[in-house]
Write an enzyme that holds these catalytic residues in place. Structure first.
Site, mmCIF file in Angstrom:
data_model
loop_
_atom_site.group_PDB
_atom_site.id
_atom_site.type_symbol
_atom_site.label_atom_id
_atom_site.label_comp_id
_atom_site.label_asym_id
_atom_site.label_seq_id
_atom_site.Cartn_x
_atom_site.Cartn_y
_atom_site.Cartn_z
ATOM 1 N N CYS A 289 0.850 -1.194 0.000
ATOM 2 C CA CYS A 289 0.000 0.000 0.000
ATOM 3 C C CYS A 289 0.886 1.245 0.000
ATOM 4 C CB CYS A 289 -0.894 0.031 1.238
ATOM 5 S SG CYS A 289 -1.926 -1.435 1.416
ATOM 6 N N PRO A 290 0.597 2.313 -0.704
ATOM 7 C CA PRO A 290 -0.593 2.471 -1.552
ATOM 8 C C PRO A 290 -0.356 2.143 -3.025
ATOM 9 C CG PRO A 290 0.472 4.586 -1.330
ATOM 10 C CD PRO A 290 1.363 3.577 -0.647
#
Lengths: 74, 312
Positions: free
Chosen positions: A11-12
Site C-alpha cells: 500500500c498504496p
C-alpha cells in the site's frame, strides 16, 4: 475475465496500480484482483468501493485473496 | 515605559507569552482544529516578517506562534492580524483552543465532522476561565485517534455502532477480514458480531459492498481527565455516542463540575480532581443532562507508572 495480480505490491502502490488497470476496462465489466493478506486485503477493497466500483465478492485461495469487482461509472 | 501604550483588553484571554529576552513575547495564534485559509496564513507570514525575527513556531496543539514580538508592538500585531480575521489564542487557566484532525471531509477514516466540532467549541467556550488550571479539548475523527484525545481534559473520538441487515449480505467475508478487533467472524456464510469487542471504528460499514452493515448510531466516545506534562494521566471513557450537536453543552457541564469541585484546590487539573473525588461524582453530575450517553460506571484517569523518580 481479466485478472490483475497485485501480490507482493504494498500500500498504496497496489491501489494506484488497481486504478491504472481499471482505466483500461469498460464500465460494467468485471475484473479480478489478487491481493495479499493483511493490509492489502483490508485497504484496497475499501478504497475501490469509495472510488465508486461495485465489490462482488472475496475468496481466499492458498494464502492470498481474489477480489471480484465490477467497474463503476467514470 | 511611560510612553508605551498597550490596549489591555487584548491581553484578557492570554496568548502573549513571556520569552527570555527583555520586552520579547511569543504571540500564540488562535487556529481551532489546525485549519486556516491560505489568505490567513499569508497574513500571519506578513506580520511575522514585519514584527518578528523571520520565523514562526508550530505549537504541538496546532497553533502558529509568532516569536520575538516586542510588547510595544502588541496593538499593531493584533490589528494587522485582524485584517484576515486572525485572532490571538488563550493561555493560562482557561479553556484552550481545541485541536482536531482533518475529520470526515477528506480523510477516509473520519466518522464525524471534527473540524465543525472544534469551531463550535472555540466559538462558545474559548478563553473561559476555569478558576483552577488549563482546560484542553481535542477531537479525533475515528479510533485511530491521531489527535490523542485521551490526553485532553475532555477528549472526543468519532464512533459508529454497526448493525447488519442479513438479507442484504452477500457472504463475501470482507467485513470479517477488515475487522482487526476480531469483533466480526464468519459463522458459516454469514458474519457473526461480538459487540463487546467492537471499538466503533466503522471499518465494516466502509468496506461492505452492499451496505448490509449500516451505521445504527454515530457520535463521539468521550474520555475525561487526561493530561500530559510532569505527571501524565490518560483520560477514561465517561460517555459513548454523544451526538455532535451536544458537544458544547457536554463540555460546559464538565467545566461546571470542575469549577465547583476544584474550589480551594489551587492550580489542579481536572484529572487530579477526578482522582480525588472519584469518577462516580462526575458520572452522576453528567447523567442529569445526558442520561442516554453517560456510562453506568467507569474507571478513574489512569496514572502512567513510568515517570521519574524511578522506583517511587
Amino acid at each position: 475475465m481479466e485478472q490483475i495480480d497485485l501480490r507482493g505490491v504494498s500500500c498504496p502502490t497496489n491501489f494506484v496500480k488497481a486504478k491504472l488497470a481499471l482505466e483500461d476496462i469498460e464500465t460494467g465489466e468485471t475484473v479480478e484482483f489478487l491481493l495479499d493478506d493483511g493490509e492489502p486485503v483490508k485497504n484496497v477493497p475499501r478504497s475501490l468501493k469509495a472510488d465508486g466500483h461495485k465489490l462482488l465478492g472475496l475468496k481466499e485461495t492458498d494464502g492470498y485473496y481474489v477480489l471480484t469487482l465490477e467497474k463503476g461509472e467514470e | 515605559m511611560a510612553d508605551a501604550k498597550i490596549d489591555l483588553k487584548n491581553l484578557k484571554a492570554g496568548g502573549f507569552i513571556k520569552e527570555r529576552g527583555k520586552d520579547l513575547f511569543t504571540v500564540r495564534l488562535r487556529v481551532p482544529g489546525g485549519r486556516l485559509s491560505v489568505e490567513r496564513l499569508g497574513k500571519i507570514a506578513e506580520v511575522a516578517k514585519k514584527y518578528g525575527q523571520g520565523y514562526v513556531h508550530l505549537s504541538v496543539r496546532q497553533s502558529v506562534e509568532l516569536i520575538n514580538i516586542n510588547f510595544a508592538d502588541f496593538d499593531a500585531v493584533v490589528a494587522e492580524l485582524g485584517e484576515e480575521q486572525q485572532k490571538v489564542a488563550s493561555c493560562g487557566a482557561r479553556v484552550r483552543v481545541p485541536t482536531a484532525c482533518g475529520g470526515c471531509e477528506y480523510n477516509p477514516n473520519g466518522l464525524v465532522d471534527t473540524q465543525k466540532s472544534a469551531l463550535e467549541v472555540d466559538q462558545h467556550l474559548f478563553g473561559t476561565p476555569t478558576g483552577h488550571h488549563k482546560f484542553k479539548v481535542g477531537f479525533a475523527g475515528c479510533p485511530f485517534d491521531c489527535p490523542k484525545s485521551a490526553i485532553n481534559d475532555v477528549g472526543f473520538q468519532g464512533a459508529i455502532w454497526p448493525e447488519l441487515t442479513e438479507a442484504e449480505c452477500i457472504s463475501c467475508g470482507l467485513c470479517a477480514k477488515s475487522c482487526v478487533e476480531g469483533a466480526i467472524a464468519m459463522d458459516g456464510d454469514k458474519p457473526a458480531f461480538t459487540p463487546e469487542k467492537c471499538i466503533y471504528c466503522g471499518d465494516c460499514v466502509k468496506v461492505c459492498p452492499t451496505g448490509a452493515w449500516k451505521s445504527a448510531k454515530r457520535g463521539y466516545t468521550v474520555r475525561i481527565g487526561g493530561k500530559w506534562g510532569r505527571r501524565p494521566l490518560v483520560g477514561t471513557v465517561f460517555a459513548t455516542f454523544l451526538p455532535e450537536e451536544k458537544v458544547v453543552d457536554f463540555i460546559a457541564a464538565v467545566l461546571a463540575w470542575y469549577q465547583e469541585k476544584a474550589e480551594g484546590a489551587g492550580r489542579t487539573r481536572l484529572g487530579d480532581i477526578i482522582l480525588q473525588q472519584g469518577p462516580d461524582s462526575l458520572l452522576e453530575y453528567l447523567r442529569k443532562d445526558f442520561p442516554e450517553y453517560v456510562l453506568d460506571a467507569t474507571i478513574p484517569p489512569q496514572v502512567i507508572e513510568t515517570q521519574m523518580p524511578l522506583g517511587r
